[in-house]
Enzyme design. Structure first.
Site, PDB file in Angstrom:
ATOM      1  N   PHE A 142       0.431  10.400  -6.576  1.00 46.76           N
ATOM      2  CA  PHE A 142       0.449   9.151  -6.100  1.00 46.76           C
ATOM      3  C   PHE A 142      -0.058   8.385  -7.615  1.00 46.76           C
ATOM      4  CE2 PHE A 142       0.448  10.608  -2.056  1.00 46.76           C
ATOM      5  CZ  PHE A 142       2.186  10.950  -1.505  1.00 46.76           C
ATOM      6  N   TRP A 155       2.410   1.434  -3.695  1.00 47.59           N
ATOM      7  CA  TRP A 155       1.311   2.357  -4.376  1.00 47.59           C
ATOM      8  C   TRP A 155       1.264   3.627  -4.322  1.00 47.59           C
ATOM      9  CZ3 TRP A 155      -3.040   5.292  -3.183  1.00 47.59           C
ATOM     10  CH2 TRP A 155      -4.025   5.171  -4.094  1.00 47.59           C
ATOM     11  N   HIS A 156       1.412   4.193  -3.198  1.00 50.22           N
ATOM     12  CA  HIS A 156       1.687   5.373  -3.032  1.00 50.22           C
ATOM     13  C   HIS A 156       2.584   5.997  -3.516  1.00 50.22           C
ATOM     14  CE1 HIS A 156      -1.102   5.230   0.356  1.00 50.22           C
ATOM     15  NE2 HIS A 156      -1.733   6.633   0.418  1.00 50.22           N
ATOM     16  N   GLY A 157       4.110   6.228  -3.897  1.00 54.33           N
ATOM     17  CA  GLY A 157       4.586   6.305  -4.585  1.00 54.33           C
ATOM     18  C   GLY A 157       5.777   5.269  -4.667  1.00 54.33           C
ATOM     19  N   VAL A 205       1.402  -1.473   0.105  1.00 60.08           N
ATOM     20  CA  VAL A 205      -0.156  -0.410  -0.474  1.00 60.08           C
ATOM     21  C   VAL A 205       1.091   1.353  -0.531  1.00 60.08           C
ATOM     22  CG1 VAL A 205      -1.536   1.352   1.546  1.00 60.08           C
ATOM     23  CG2 VAL A 205      -1.703  -0.490   1.179  1.00 60.08           C
TER      24      VAL A 205
END
Lengths: 398, 471
Positions: B471, B317-319, B314
């Site tokens: 993101f 996923w943000h960066g 997760v």
């Protein structure tokens, strides 16, 4: 009424209210109400109408200095032979806070930099051209920014630079957006880029300033070729919106709101400009590194550096602990060593009656009419001394 | 065209007026067109991408529905394709640098700009296919699937939508409802103030406090203040964006899922994730965590390890950066710790209910979430470790910045603290009737909207983008 019409009417009412807000000045009025409530002195004691002269001052106060400096360059180019002095400081150089017993101003009020600039320029023998580069809350990184700019322009190189030193300014940091426009000068930009690559504590502020400038100039330079269709549309809508006069005052409203919040801080929380403080950490290091860089640059280039401790209201002590004071003094001693210039300690030079009142307490920084006169006399002597030390023939400034 | 731009507000007004004037049957197509135009306003080069991803998902969904025997093949085909697309645009340069060394030049074919919103619509499409597999969605039309991936209020930063919560609304015949529209404008105005006034004010403080050299000289108190400031900035920035997205949709008579419910008031780490970025939490819970939980039931260690792994993903996923992975892994560790506590409390209800335990978890959660923001924002892991070290093991209470910076942080924190109280008060007072209702509608509401617009205008900063856009 139909639902859609009701909504349109409510929206129209909101827009009319917004126009009313923009047309008036609700935040300033709130600030005045606070002043009245907490017994601040009359508004006229904080003189807003001061002398404006493009010949002696950077009139945008750090918001758009490029035009002022170009004008100065042209002016100084014409006046060959005269010695040149640049004064760098904060709002003490810009503002007047009238003391008890001083009558209301009759016209534009001069500050000490105006008084000395006029007097030194008017001398029949050895005139001196003085120029004030001051902005409210000026940081020493910004002072370095200016000195670097001056050093890169042959016709702007001064014979002496006077730097106002006051403890609370070590808490300021960064380079404001307005001053970033100096980066339009390619030589200066190259110099700043070089400094930004360095290890000095102010290098990060320079990097930030460069990044912000590039971001803004990319859009401006793009002009008819914006980065995206949405960007083009936004520019167009903003251009249209800018035609509406009340909107052009939005930044004045922001300043009004921030000023009112500041007043609330002072009145309600008791966190006053006179509250003693311990200044440490990254901003302190950045300020010190900037001043050291100014000192080294001036010394290397043969420019006289006039380092003066700014006058402070005797009713105020800004050092929270004795250690804060000794740490500050240690730094000033180091700075004198680096620059090879003596420090003029004027911190307690203006007596208490020559200071005004600000909000609900003594004004710690801004001088009264008499204070400015006294300061001008002191500074004229200091400039004469510095220029004698740095006599013609020893090279022309930084 | 950012939500907090002048052009967006003008465009939204035009879209809303047209939307309610055209026949119902055209509205879905009109919104699809608006989605394409909105996306093109950012990047005309990638305009086809969300549409193509939607079309691919529709094609596979048809395959899944028609060919039950090869259902898994179809689903895997599109999920792998979507994830590969995401990996190429978002992670290829990061992977290259990780494998070849950070000093190595990334080849031009890998150093491509990331299409806006790709992380969000890829997740929407995966969720859609799982729903098709689980027979929650039947016979989707191509336009419906594309409407999901190209629905403009959620296109750039969510909320992450489910097909079944958006498409039925798009296909239903609706009439203009005053209360819904007014609520939409309320949300829009709230979002504008949250973004321009609060988040942007915190942004300049955070930007300075997280500069590597500055951070190295920060005191313990400075580092805590900066971490709190960043936590508040992300919250007000993203909640502001979400409010504007939800408000825009409400003006069209559509209801979107909420993304935030006072996250900093969470009672424990698990509760935090039921209040923070709720549409993402829901997606992770439904499509990742439930299947894994079912698989490892009764085997706590693999379950805990997978929980940390999921949260690290997760984060990723943000960066594309190790700081994001560290943020996710920290949250995974908090969740595991809380699960262990729950296990310890099994059969001891007094422990879990004890005042000290309840408040202890509340305080610990807030502190732990704040600590986790450090790697999320710091420039490098080295900087994160230095700041975290000072925050956990240091005791230096100096203030290095102007007192106004700390006051702004304190004011934003206070606002965050009283949010639930204000909400509860509003609910308690209920909707006024008679003269009070008229006063509220014709006096207080226009005044509130005008104040919000004034704050939006005077704190307008064209360069301040929404944090979640990256993101």
């Amino acid at each position: 009424m139909k639902p859609a019409a009701t909504l349109i009417a409510a929206l129209a009412l909101s827009l009319a209210t917004l126009a009313g807000f923009l047309h008036g000045n609700p935040f300033q009025s709130a600030g005045h109400a606070l002043d009245w409530l907490f017994g601040a002195p009359p508004a006229w004691t904080q003189v807003e109408h001061t002398v404006q002269s493009a010949e002696f001052q950077e009139i945008s106060r750090g918001e758009r200095p490029l035009g002022s400096l170009r004008q100065l360059e042209a002016g100084w180019q014409r006046r060959t032979g005269a010695r040149r002095v640049v004064l760098i400081g904060n709002s003490q150089m810009l503002s007047v806070s009238l003391a008890a017993g001083e009558p209301p101003p009759q016209g534009p009020e001069p500050t000490y930099s105006d008084l000395l600039s006029r007097e030194l320029a008017a001398r029949s023998r050895n005139p001196v051209l003085c120029y004030r580069l001051a902005a409210p809350g000026m940081s020493y990184t910004e002072a370095l920014w200016y000195v670097l700019y001056l050093s890169g322009r042959p016709h702007l190189r001064p014979d002496a630079v006077a730097i106002q030193l006051n403890y609370q300014s070590f808490w300021n940091g960064g380079v404001r957006a307005g001053m970033q426009e100096l980066l339009a000068d390619e030589d200066f930009r190259a110099r700043v880029e070089q400094e930004a690559q360095g290890q000095e504590a102010y290098a990060e502020s320079f990097r930030e300033a460069l990044a912000e400038y590039r971001q803004r100039s990319t859009r401006v330079a793009a002009g008819p070729k914006p980065s995206s269709p949405g960007d083009a549309l936004e520019s167009h809508v903003r251009q249209v919106a800018a035609q509406w006069p009340p909107l052009s005052r939005k930044y004045a409203h922001r300043d009004g709101l921030l000023e009112t919040l500041y007043r609330a801080r002072v009145y309600v929380l008791g966190l006053k400009p006179t509250t003693a403080r311990s200044i440490t950490g990254p901003r302190m290091r950045r300020s010190q590194a900037s001043l050291e860089a100014i000192a080294r640059l001036c010394r290397a280039q043969g420019t006289a550096l006039i380092l003066f401790q700014a006058p402070l209201n005797p009713q105020v002590d800004l050092y929270r602990t004795a250690e804060d004071k000794s740490r500050h003094e240690e730094f000033l001693a180091r700075l004198q060593q680096i620059s090879g210039s003596p420090l003029l300690d004027w911190e307690r030079s203006i007596p208490a009656p020559q200071w005004g009142k600000w909000m609900n307490g003594p004004d710690p920084l801004h001088l009264s009419r008499a204070g400015h006169r006294s300061m001008a006399d002191r500074m004229i002597r200091a400039i004469d001394d510095a220029l004698r030390l740095n006599a013609p023939g020893s090279g022309h400034g930084i | 065209m950012a939500f907090n731009s002048y052009s967006y507000l003008v465009a939204l007004l035009c879209v809303v007026v047209c939307y309610w004037l055209i026949p119902t049957a055209w509205r879905k197509w009109f919104l699809l067109l608006c989605g394409a135009a909105f996306y093109a306003s950012w990047s005309p080069y990638y305009i086809a991408l969300p549409g193509l991803v939607g079309a691919l998902a529709w094609w596979c969904a048809r395959g899944m529905l028609a060919d039950q025997a090869r259902l898994r093949f179809w689903m895997r085909l599109v999920i792998v394709s979507a994830l590969l697309l995401l990996a190429y645009f978002k992670y290829s340069a990061f992977l290259w640098r990780t494998l070849a060394g950070s000093a190595t030049q990334v080849p031009a074919w890998l150093a491509v700009a990331m299409p806006l919103g790709i992380s969000f619509y890829v997740f929407e499409v995966i969720g859609f296919l799982v729903d098709v597999k689980q027979k929650r969605v039947k016979a989707p039309a191509l336009a419906d699937v594309c409407s999901l991936t190209m629905f403009w209020p959620c296109l750039t930063s969510g909320p992450i939508l489910r097909f079944r919560e958006l498409v039925p609304q798009l296909n239903a015949a609706r009439r203009f409802d005053l209360a819904t529209a007014v609520n939409g404008i309320d949300r829009l105005m709230t979002g504008l103030v949250q973004k321009n006034f609060i988040a942007n004010s915190l942004g300049s403080i955070v930007a300075e406090g997280f500069l590597p050299k500055a951070a190295a000289a920060n005191s313990t108190l400075d580092n805590w203040a900066m971490a709190v400031a960043y936590g508040l900035q992300v919250y007000f920035d993203f909640a502001g964006y979400t409010n504007m997205a939800i408000g825009s949709a409400r003006l069209l008579g559509l209801t979107l899922p909420e993304n935030f419910r006072f996250p900093y008031h969470a009672a424990n780490p698990s509760d935090f994730w039921s209040r923070w970025h709720m549409s993402l939490s829901r997606w992770i819970r439904d499509y990742l965590f439930f299947p894994i939980n079912a698989r490892y039931q009764g085997a706590p260690l693999p379950l805990y390890a997978s929980l940390i792994g999921i949260m690290a993903l997760v984060g990723l996923w943000h960066g594309a950066g190790w700081g994001f992975v560290a943020w996710g892994a920290m949250h995974g560790a908090y969740l595991v710790l809380y699960r262990v506590w729950e296990r310890v409390c099994t059969g001891r209800p007094g422990w879990a209910e004890a005042w000290l335990a309840r408040w202890g978890w509340r305080v610990l959660t807030l502190a732990a979430v704040t600590l986790a923001w450090v790697p999320f924002r710091a420039v490098s892991l080295d900087q994160s470790l230095r700041m975290l070290g000072s925050m956990i093991a240091g005791f230096d209470l100096r203030l290095s910045y102007n007192v106004n910076s700390y006051l702004v942080i304190a004011l934003a924190a206070l606002l965050c603290a009283v949010e639930p109280l204000l909400d509860a008060l509003q609910k308690r007072l209920g909707e006024p009737t008679g003269a009070a209702a008229a006063l509220r509608f014709w006096v207080w509401r226009p005044l509130a909207w005008a104040c919000a617009l004034l704050l939006f205008l005077i704190f307008d900063d064209r360069d301040a983008q929404f944090i979640y856009f990256q993101f």
